[in-house]
Design a protein around this motif. Sequence first.
Motif, PDB file in Angstrom:
ATOM      1  N   ALA A  86       9.784  -5.236  12.993  1.00 42.72           N
ATOM      2  CA  ALA A  86       8.830  -6.215  12.835  1.00 42.72           C
ATOM      3  C   ALA A  86       8.082  -5.664  12.523  1.00 42.72           C
ATOM      4  CB  ALA A  86       8.347  -7.612  13.854  1.00 42.72           C
ATOM      5  N   VAL A  87       7.046  -5.812  11.497  1.00 42.56           N
ATOM      6  CA  VAL A  87       5.474  -5.590  11.662  1.00 42.56           C
ATOM      7  C   VAL A  87       4.580  -6.561  12.469  1.00 42.56           C
ATOM      8  CG1 VAL A  87       3.386  -4.668   9.662  1.00 42.56           C
ATOM      9  CG2 VAL A  87       5.842  -3.725   9.539  1.00 42.56           C
ATOM     10  N   PHE A  88       3.977  -5.407  13.432  1.00 46.48           N
ATOM     11  CA  PHE A  88       3.037  -6.776  14.278  1.00 46.48           C
ATOM     12  C   PHE A  88       1.320  -6.351  13.534  1.00 46.48           C
ATOM     13  CE2 PHE A  88       6.577  -5.905  17.119  1.00 46.48           C
ATOM     14  CZ  PHE A  88       6.460  -7.296  17.230  1.00 46.48           C
ATOM     15  N   LEU A 140       5.098 -14.565   8.199  1.00 45.25           N
ATOM     16  CA  LEU A 140       4.468 -14.298   7.795  1.00 45.25           C
ATOM     17  C   LEU A 140       6.344 -13.381   6.658  1.00 45.25           C
ATOM     18  CD1 LEU A 140       1.005 -12.924   7.143  1.00 45.25           C
ATOM     19  CD2 LEU A 140       2.302 -15.638   6.764  1.00 45.25           C
ATOM     20  N   ASP A 141       6.403 -13.312   5.414  1.00 44.06           N
ATOM     21  CA  ASP A 141       6.790 -12.611   4.853  1.00 44.06           C
ATOM     22  C   ASP A 141       6.066 -11.855   4.134  1.00 44.06           C
ATOM     23  OD1 ASP A 141       6.138 -13.583   2.276  1.00 44.06           O
ATOM     24  OD2 ASP A 141       7.296 -14.882   1.925  1.00 44.06           O
ATOM     25  N   GLY A 144       1.064  -1.072   0.078  1.00 45.10           N
ATOM     26  CA  GLY A 144      -0.096  -0.007   0.015  1.00 45.10           C
ATOM     27  C   GLY A 144       0.794   1.593  -0.395  1.00 45.10           C
ATOM     28  N   VAL A 145       0.612   2.179   0.894  1.00 44.76           N
ATOM     29  CA  VAL A 145       1.311   2.566   1.155  1.00 44.76           C
ATOM     30  C   VAL A 145       2.496   3.169   2.472  1.00 44.76           C
ATOM     31  CG1 VAL A 145       0.136   4.842   0.423  1.00 44.76           C
ATOM     32  CG2 VAL A 145       0.071   4.548   2.757  1.00 44.76           C
ATOM     33  N   VAL A 146       2.903   1.662   2.703  1.00 43.64           N
ATOM     34  CA  VAL A 146       3.696   1.642   4.241  1.00 43.64           C
ATOM     35  C   VAL A 146       4.872   1.252   2.897  1.00 43.64           C
ATOM     36  CG1 VAL A 146       4.300   0.414   5.805  1.00 43.64           C
ATOM     37  CG2 VAL A 146       1.905   1.393   5.431  1.00 43.64           C
ATOM     38  N   PHE A 147       5.766   1.426   3.568  1.00 49.40           N
ATOM     39  CA  PHE A 147       7.253   0.455   3.213  1.00 49.40           C
ATOM     40  C   PHE A 147       7.895  -0.185   4.455  1.00 49.40           C
ATOM     41  CE2 PHE A 147       6.887   5.258   0.586  1.00 49.40           C
ATOM     42  CZ  PHE A 147       7.182   4.432  -0.530  1.00 49.40           C
ATOM     43  N   VAL A 148       7.993  -1.057   3.646  1.00 49.78           N
ATOM     44  CA  VAL A 148       8.819  -1.942   4.791  1.00 49.78           C
ATOM     45  C   VAL A 148      10.428  -2.581   4.354  1.00 49.78           C
ATOM     46  CG1 VAL A 148       8.288  -4.637   5.567  1.00 49.78           C
ATOM     47  CG2 VAL A 148       7.008  -3.129   5.688  1.00 49.78           C
ATOM     48  N   ARG A 149      11.338  -2.326   5.232  1.00 48.31           N
ATOM     49  CA  ARG A 149      12.659  -2.779   5.059  1.00 48.31           C
ATOM     50  C   ARG A 149      12.479  -4.018   5.200  1.00 48.31           C
ATOM     51  NH1 ARG A 149      15.339   0.148   9.781  1.00 48.31           N
ATOM     52  NH2 ARG A 149      12.979  -0.381  10.664  1.00 48.31           N
ATOM     53  N   HIS A 150      13.691  -4.252   4.014  1.00 44.92           N
ATOM     54  CA  HIS A 150      14.245  -5.853   3.727  1.00 44.92           C
ATOM     55  C   HIS A 150      14.745  -6.159   5.141  1.00 44.92           C
ATOM     56  CE1 HIS A 150      15.338  -9.232   1.563  1.00 44.92           C
ATOM     57  NE2 HIS A 150      16.800  -8.520   2.351  1.00 44.92           N
ATOM     58  N   GLY A 151      13.790  -7.743   5.030  1.00 49.25           N
ATOM     59  CA  GLY A 151      14.927  -8.452   6.512  1.00 49.25           C
ATOM     60  C   GLY A 151      13.522  -8.030   7.275  1.00 49.25           C
ATOM     61  N   THR A 152      12.213  -7.072   7.312  1.00 51.70           N
ATOM     62  CA  THR A 152      11.957  -7.217   7.923  1.00 51.70           C
ATOM     63  C   THR A 152      11.177  -8.107   7.937  1.00 51.70           C
ATOM     64  OG1 THR A 152      11.787  -4.409   8.327  1.00 51.70           O
ATOM     65  CG2 THR A 152       9.328  -5.245   9.406  1.00 51.70           C
TER      66      THR A 152
END
Length: 129
Positions: free
Chosen positions: A54-56, A100-101, A5-13
């Motif tokens: 992490a994203v919870f 999850l990935d 979406g509009v959220v950027f998740v860094r690699h390895g998160t």
Amino acid sequence: MTTIGVVFVRHGTRIKLISILPAYRQTVDKGSMHQRCLAILVEQSMGLSPFERAVFVFCNRRRTRMKLLFFERSGFVLVLKALSEDRFRWPRREAPVVTLDTEQLRWLLDGIDLDAMVRHPVRQYEFVG
């Protein structure tokens, strides 16, 4: 970096789905649980650090609202996706926390049933010919 979406998740998160304990379910269902309460839930009930990379992910009982919580540099970020007509297909797992990935999270947010998906097995070959 991956965009969800509009959220950027860094690699390895890591992505962690949190199955809410019944004692906390009503608060999440009403939508009144803000980022501080969710961070406390992650820390005290799940025994995880809300500050880790992490994203919870939380979902209400009706599966119409999904919240993503993560810590970014100087504070918590809370993202809400609410569905008016459809429902999220939350994975059926025994564990209170499922990892999850980012690709699987994107599928979950798009309404894809992760339990129904079957990938090709990973193959380990030693020779080509």
